[in-house]
Design an enzyme around this catalytic site. Structure first.
Site, PDB file in Angstrom:
ATOM      1  N   CYS A  72      54.261  51.225  -4.536  1.00 13.93           N
ATOM      2  CA  CYS A  72      53.832  51.115  -5.933  1.00 13.93           C
ATOM      3  C   CYS A  72      54.695  50.084  -6.629  1.00 13.93           C
ATOM      4  O   CYS A  72      55.881  49.971  -6.364  1.00 13.93           O
ATOM      5  CB  CYS A  72      53.979  52.472  -6.632  1.00 13.93           C
ATOM      6  SG  CYS A  72      53.343  52.485  -8.314  1.00 13.93           S
TER       7      CYS A  72
ATOM      8  N   CYS B 216      54.171  66.380  -7.716  1.00 14.09           N
ATOM      9  CA  CYS B 216      54.021  65.125  -8.467  1.00 14.09           C
ATOM     10  C   CYS B 216      55.274  64.281  -8.353  1.00 14.09           C
ATOM     11  O   CYS B 216      56.381  64.760  -8.577  1.00 14.09           O
ATOM     12  CB  CYS B 216      53.804  65.413  -9.944  1.00 14.09           C
ATOM     13  SG  CYS B 216      52.387  66.417 -10.279  1.00 14.09           S
TER      14      CYS B 216
ATOM     15  N   CYS C 198      60.023  58.522 -10.261  1.00 12.37           N
ATOM     16  CA  CYS C 198      59.010  58.711  -9.219  1.00 12.37           C
ATOM     17  C   CYS C 198      59.460  58.146  -7.876  1.00 12.37           C
ATOM     18  O   CYS C 198      59.938  57.016  -7.795  1.00 12.37           O
ATOM     19  CB  CYS C 198      57.709  58.052  -9.664  1.00 12.37           C
ATOM     20  SG  CYS C 198      56.368  58.285  -8.487  1.00 12.37           S
TER      21      CYS C 198
ATOM     22  N   CYS D 284      58.510  53.301 -12.049  1.00 17.52           N
ATOM     23  CA  CYS D 284      58.898  54.429 -12.902  1.00 17.52           C
ATOM     24  C   CYS D 284      60.161  55.078 -12.328  1.00 17.52           C
ATOM     25  O   CYS D 284      60.231  55.366 -11.138  1.00 17.52           O
ATOM     26  CB  CYS D 284      57.770  55.459 -12.988  1.00 17.52           C
ATOM     27  SG  CYS D 284      56.263  54.791 -13.690  1.00 17.52           S
TER      28      CYS D 284
ATOM     29  N   CYS E 220      44.817  65.156  -3.405  1.00 16.59           N
ATOM     30  CA  CYS E 220      45.524  64.137  -4.171  1.00 16.59           C
ATOM     31  C   CYS E 220      45.620  62.911  -3.268  1.00 16.59           C
ATOM     32  O   CYS E 220      46.287  62.948  -2.234  1.00 16.59           O
ATOM     33  CB  CYS E 220      46.911  64.683  -4.532  1.00 16.59           C
ATOM     34  SG  CYS E 220      47.956  63.505  -5.373  1.00 16.59           S
TER      35      CYS E 220
ATOM     36  N   GLU F 156      50.834  59.021   2.334  1.00 21.07           N
ATOM     37  CA  GLU F 156      50.760  60.475   2.230  1.00 21.07           C
ATOM     38  C   GLU F 156      49.591  60.891   1.333  1.00 21.07           C
ATOM     39  O   GLU F 156      49.253  60.197   0.375  1.00 21.07           O
ATOM     40  CB  GLU F 156      52.059  61.028   1.622  1.00 21.07           C
ATOM     41  CG  GLU F 156      53.258  60.814   2.527  1.00 21.07           C
ATOM     42  CD  GLU F 156      54.509  61.534   2.038  1.00 21.07           C
ATOM     43  OE1 GLU F 156      55.140  62.205   2.859  1.00 21.07           O
ATOM     44  OE2 GLU F 156      54.854  61.429   0.848  1.00 21.07           O
TER      45      GLU F 156
HETATM   46  N1  SAH Z   1      50.483  55.722 -10.863  1.00 17.89           N
HETATM   47  C1  SAH Z   1      49.699  56.775 -11.418  1.00 17.89           C
HETATM   48  C2  SAH Z   1      49.370  57.911 -10.471  1.00 17.89           C
HETATM   49  C3  SAH Z   1      50.490  58.498  -9.648  1.00 17.89           C
HETATM   50  S1  SAH Z   1      51.614  59.620 -10.360  1.00 17.89           S
HETATM   51  C4  SAH Z   1      50.361  57.295 -12.665  1.00 17.89           C
HETATM   52  O1  SAH Z   1      51.456  56.875 -12.982  1.00 17.89           O
HETATM   53  O2  SAH Z   1      49.753  58.085 -13.371  1.00 17.89           O
HETATM   54  C5  SAH Z   1      50.846  61.123 -10.687  1.00 17.89           C
HETATM   55  C6  SAH Z   1      51.575  61.882 -11.793  1.00 17.89           C
HETATM   56  O3  SAH Z   1      52.861  62.388 -11.379  1.00 17.89           O
HETATM   57  C7  SAH Z   1      51.859  60.992 -12.980  1.00 17.89           C
HETATM   58  O4  SAH Z   1      51.618  61.632 -14.185  1.00 17.89           O
HETATM   59  C8  SAH Z   1      53.338  60.729 -12.812  1.00 17.89           C
HETATM   60  O5  SAH Z   1      53.899  60.290 -13.996  1.00 17.89           O
HETATM   61  C9  SAH Z   1      53.827  62.074 -12.354  1.00 17.89           C
HETATM   62  N2  SAH Z   1      55.172  62.055 -11.801  1.00 17.89           N
HETATM   63  C10 SAH Z   1      55.786  61.050 -11.168  1.00 17.89           C
HETATM   64  N3  SAH Z   1      57.017  61.396 -10.798  1.00 17.89           N
HETATM   65  C11 SAH Z   1      57.207  62.666 -11.195  1.00 17.89           C
HETATM   66  C12 SAH Z   1      58.276  63.599 -11.075  1.00 17.89           C
HETATM   67  N4  SAH Z   1      59.416  63.273 -10.475  1.00 17.89           N
HETATM   68  N5  SAH Z   1      58.088  64.833 -11.578  1.00 17.89           N
HETATM   69  C13 SAH Z   1      56.919  65.173 -12.155  1.00 17.89           C
HETATM   70  N6  SAH Z   1      55.884  64.346 -12.304  1.00 17.89           N
HETATM   71  C14 SAH Z   1      56.023  63.101 -11.832  1.00 17.89           C
END
Ligand code: SAH
Length: 343
Positions: free
Chosen positions: A113, A334, A120, A117, A106, A93
């Site tokens: 991944c 995000c 996410c 986390c 984006c 995506e």
């Molecule tokens: N792997 C990289 C890039 C992808 S995430 C990273 O971790 O930075 C892009 C952004 O979205 C990151 O700051 C991540 O922490 C945030 N993010 C992930 N899940 C989220 C959620 N459920 N709500 C808000 N932000 C989130």
């Protein structure tokens, strides 16, 4: 499958041509056909001899994507689901956002991944592989073509950990930067990382002028490790050391991303710890109201708490802003992007 010719930087393409017994300047012509004229066949490269077009066609393919689905949010954000047209028919995506200063894409850097986390969605389906540089660039080409626009900014905040695919991300950025490529300056590109410390040093030393964002989300090791397993390998002290090095070498401000989750990392003690951690650094805090994901352990903080948190940081001298939520109605915000399978 033949190699995608869009994977090469102009320097690499020159080498390829030299090895085929061709003049290096041909690389510039080919690059222009691929990234300015955006042709889909070698036959359209009419300033090359028919013989060379055939030789190229025998050795390479011109990779493209198929749009499997396109969703549009009430706020104008569009989420594309692409079939990358590899042997496994993998899907990724990418998101197109419209701001007053132009369009931002984006992009995803991996298919799935490995970071795990907890908040996410991108970790939901097992990791398949890293994207090739041509596939990273293709997300931009495909969206520009479909939406008939030119984009001005790129953020590596889609699926995947860009610093876990370091070489291909760097290669893609070179193609994007190249005046004969997409001609978008590094200052218009942001890389977001969950905190792969050794790669932050490498990025600093590469002297690339792009913006670095760090997904911090907590200033407390115990809490951060619960949210982000990567913190067990690279705890906050080491991460901040690497950030300080990055700032020293590049003289660029780092953006710290902090997704606020109710009763988890959003009280004023958390804000206090954050101030202590970032005090004196060339930094900016981007507060993100955490987006709900399927099976997610966290819920969004109240608006009141988010504003209190921001004001506390600002009053303590740390510049903090609240990120506008775009595309959450189509799961394009995000943390909501995910690898998918064809049903
Ligand atoms: N792997 C990289 C890039 C992808 S995430 C990273 O971790 O930075 C892009 C952004 O979205 C990151 O700051 C991540 O922490 C945030 N993010 C992930 N899940 C989220 C959620 N459920 N709500 C808000 N932000 C989130």
């Amino acid at each position: 499958m033949k190699t995608n010719i869009k994977n090469f930087t102009i320097e690499e393409l020159k080498e390829e041509l030299k090895n085929m017994g061709e003049k290096p300047f041909r690389a510039e012509q080919i690059f222009k056909w691929l990234f300015s004229d955006r042709v889909q066949t070698f036959d359209e490269m009419t300033n090359l001899s028919i013989d060379l077009r055939k030789k190229l066609d025998d050795k390479y393919r011109i990779g493209t994507f198929e749009i499997v689905r396109k969703l549009e949010s009430v706020d104008g954000t569009k989420k594309y689901l692409f079939n990358v047209q590899d042997e496994d028919k993998n899907l990724i995506e990418s998101v197109l956002m419209s701001y007053h200063h132009g369009y931002t894409i984006c992009v995803s850097s991996q298919i799935g991944c490995k970071m795990g986390c907890k908040f996410c969605a991108s970790t939901g389906i097992p990791f398949a592989r890293s994207l090739e540089s041509g596939e990273i660039v293709e997300q931009i080409l495909a969206i520009e073509k479909d939406s008939n626009i030119r984009i001005s900014n790129i953020v590596f905040m889609g699926i995947g950990e860009p610093l876990d695919n370091f070489d291909n991300v760097m290669r893609a950025i070179k193609i994007i930067n190249d005046p004969k490529g997409l001609n978008i300056g590094a200052r218009h590109i942001s890389i977001s990382t969950s905190g792969l410390v050794p790669k932050i040093y490498e990025l600093a030393d590469s002297k690339l002028q792009c913006t670095l964002s760090i997904s911090l989300h907590s200033s407390n090791n115990k809490k951060r490790s619960e949210m982000m397993p990567v913190n067990n390998a690279y705890p906050i002290e080491e991460l901040i050391e690497a950030c300080k090095y990055y700032i020293k070498v590049t003289n660029k401000r780092i953006s710290f991303e902090y997704a606020l989750a109710k009763d988890n990392n959003d009280n004023l003690n958390d804000a206090k710890e954050l101030v202590k951690l970032l005090k004196g650094m060339l930094a900016h805090v981007n507060l993100i109201p955490i987006n709900k994901i399927e099976d997610g352990a966290y819920t969004k903080s109240s608006n009141e708490n988010i504003i209190k948190f921001r004001d506390y940081l600002n009053d303590a001298g740390i510049v903090a802003t609240i990120r506008r939520e775009l595309g959450s109605d189509i799961d394009a915000a995000c943390g909501q992007l995910r690898r998918q399978n064809l049903k």
